[in-house]
Design a protein around this motif. Structure first.
Motif, short mmCIF file in Angstrom:
data_model
loop_
_atom_site.label_atom_id
_atom_site.label_comp_id
_atom_site.label_asym_id
_atom_site.label_seq_id
_atom_site.Cartn_x
_atom_site.Cartn_y
_atom_site.Cartn_z
N VAL A 1 32.17 39.94 41.14
CA VAL A 1 31.40 39.75 42.36
C VAL A 1 31.75 38.39 42.93
N LEU A 2 32.31 38.39 44.16
CA LEU A 2 32.65 37.16 44.86
C LEU A 2 31.58 36.88 45.91
N ARG A 3 31.32 35.61 46.15
CA ARG A 3 30.30 35.23 47.12
C ARG A 3 30.77 34.01 47.89
N ALA A 4 30.42 33.98 49.17
CA ALA A 4 30.66 32.80 50.01
C ALA A 4 29.31 32.28 50.49
N ARG A 5 29.18 30.95 50.48
CA ARG A 5 27.95 30.34 50.96
C ARG A 5 28.26 29.33 52.04
N SER A 6 27.32 29.18 52.95
CA SER A 6 27.48 28.20 54.03
C SER A 6 27.04 26.82 53.53
N ALA A 7 27.18 25.82 54.38
CA ALA A 7 26.86 24.45 53.99
C ALA A 7 25.38 24.28 53.63
N ASP A 8 24.51 25.09 54.21
CA ASP A 8 23.08 24.99 53.89
C ASP A 8 22.69 25.84 52.68
N GLY A 9 23.66 26.49 52.03
CA GLY A 9 23.41 27.26 50.81
C GLY A 9 23.14 28.74 51.04
N ALA A 10 23.08 29.16 52.29
CA ALA A 10 22.82 30.58 52.57
C ALA A 10 24.06 31.41 52.23
N GLU A 11 23.82 32.60 51.71
CA GLU A 11 24.92 33.51 51.40
C GLU A 11 25.43 34.14 52.70
N VAL A 12 26.73 33.97 52.96
CA VAL A 12 27.31 34.51 54.19
C VAL A 12 28.34 35.60 53.92
N GLY A 13 28.62 35.87 52.66
CA GLY A 13 29.56 36.94 52.31
C GLY A 13 29.47 37.27 50.84
N ARG A 14 29.62 38.57 50.52
CA ARG A 14 29.59 39.03 49.14
C ARG A 14 30.41 40.30 49.05
N GLU A 15 31.19 40.40 47.97
CA GLU A 15 32.02 41.59 47.80
C GLU A 15 32.36 41.77 46.32
N GLU A 16 32.49 43.04 45.90
CA GLU A 16 32.94 43.34 44.54
C GLU A 16 34.44 43.63 44.58
N VAL A 17 35.16 43.01 43.66
CA VAL A 17 36.61 43.14 43.60
C VAL A 17 36.99 43.60 42.19
N THR A 18 37.84 44.62 42.09
CA THR A 18 38.32 45.08 40.78
C THR A 18 39.72 44.55 40.55
N VAL A 19 39.92 43.93 39.39
CA VAL A 19 41.23 43.40 39.01
C VAL A 19 41.66 44.04 37.70
N THR A 20 42.97 44.25 37.54
CA THR A 20 43.51 44.88 36.34
C THR A 20 44.64 44.04 35.78
N ALA A 21 44.60 43.82 34.48
CA ALA A 21 45.66 43.05 33.82
C ALA A 21 46.85 43.95 33.52
N ARG A 22 48.02 43.36 33.52
CA ARG A 22 49.22 44.11 33.14
C ARG A 22 49.15 44.43 31.66
N PRO A 23 49.84 45.47 31.22
CA PRO A 23 49.83 45.80 29.79
C PRO A 23 50.31 44.61 28.95
N GLY A 24 49.55 44.29 27.92
CA GLY A 24 49.90 43.19 27.03
C GLY A 24 49.38 41.84 27.49
N GLU A 25 48.78 41.74 28.66
CA GLU A 25 48.24 40.46 29.16
C GLU A 25 46.73 40.47 29.14
N ARG A 26 46.16 39.26 29.01
CA ARG A 26 44.70 39.10 28.98
C ARG A 26 44.16 38.38 30.21
N GLN A 27 45.02 37.79 31.01
CA GLN A 27 44.54 37.06 32.18
C GLN A 27 45.12 37.65 33.46
N VAL A 28 44.28 37.67 34.50
CA VAL A 28 44.69 38.14 35.81
C VAL A 28 44.40 37.02 36.79
N THR A 29 45.40 36.60 37.53
CA THR A 29 45.20 35.61 38.59
C THR A 29 45.40 36.33 39.91
#
Length: 144
Positions: free
Chosen positions: A93-121
């Motif tokens: 879950v990614l979120r963006a906030r404005s300078a006053d702390g209000a949430e201005v964006g939110r989205e769910e993103v699915t990421v998949t690691a390559r076979p044999g890897e543990r980290q996804v950038t």
């Protein structure tokens, strides 16, 4: 007229004999038993905590924001790294906030690691309803 006895401590009440029943002797305290019961309770709660954490916790899914750039009035680019089980997927879950702390964006993103890897950038463009100040990853969990 009050009755005074030499064996009674000053200020202690004097009861007429036979009127209120037999006085109890002070009970023997058992601090060792209380300490043992407390130790057993703490150990049982600790074991229950470890069991529930291993059963329901997600220690393998860890997210770190690398940077957030490309800030405009309608979006922010969020670069982040997720650690997943080898070759696994995660929904973050990614979120963006404005300078006053209000949430201005939110989205769910699915990421998949390559076979044999543990980290996804990855980099994700998060749409916002106002100018964001920061982009962040709230949490990651196993992909459904």
């Amino acid at each position: 007229m009050t009755e005074t006895h030499a064996t009674v401590a000053p200020g202690a009440p004097i009861f007429p004999p036979g009127r209120y029943g037999r006085r109890r002797e002070p009970g023997r305290r058992r601090p060792l038993l209380a300490a043992l019961l407390a130790a057993v309770l703490v150990a049982a709660l600790g074991l229950l905590t470890v069991k529930l954490y291993t059963q329901y916790g997600d220690p393998e899914y860890d997210a770190q924001v690398i940077t957030y750039t490309g800030i405009t009035d309608t979006e922010v680019l969020v670069d982040f790294r997720v650690t997943v089980p080898e070759g696994g997927s995660a929904t973050c879950v990614l979120r963006a906030r404005s300078a006053d702390g209000a949430e201005v964006g939110r989205e769910e993103v699915t990421v998949t690691a390559r076979p044999g890897e543990r980290q996804v950038t990855t980099r994700h463009r998060l749409a916002t309803s106002a100018r964001p100040f920061i982009g962040e990853v709230l949490r990651c969990r196993p992909a459904a």
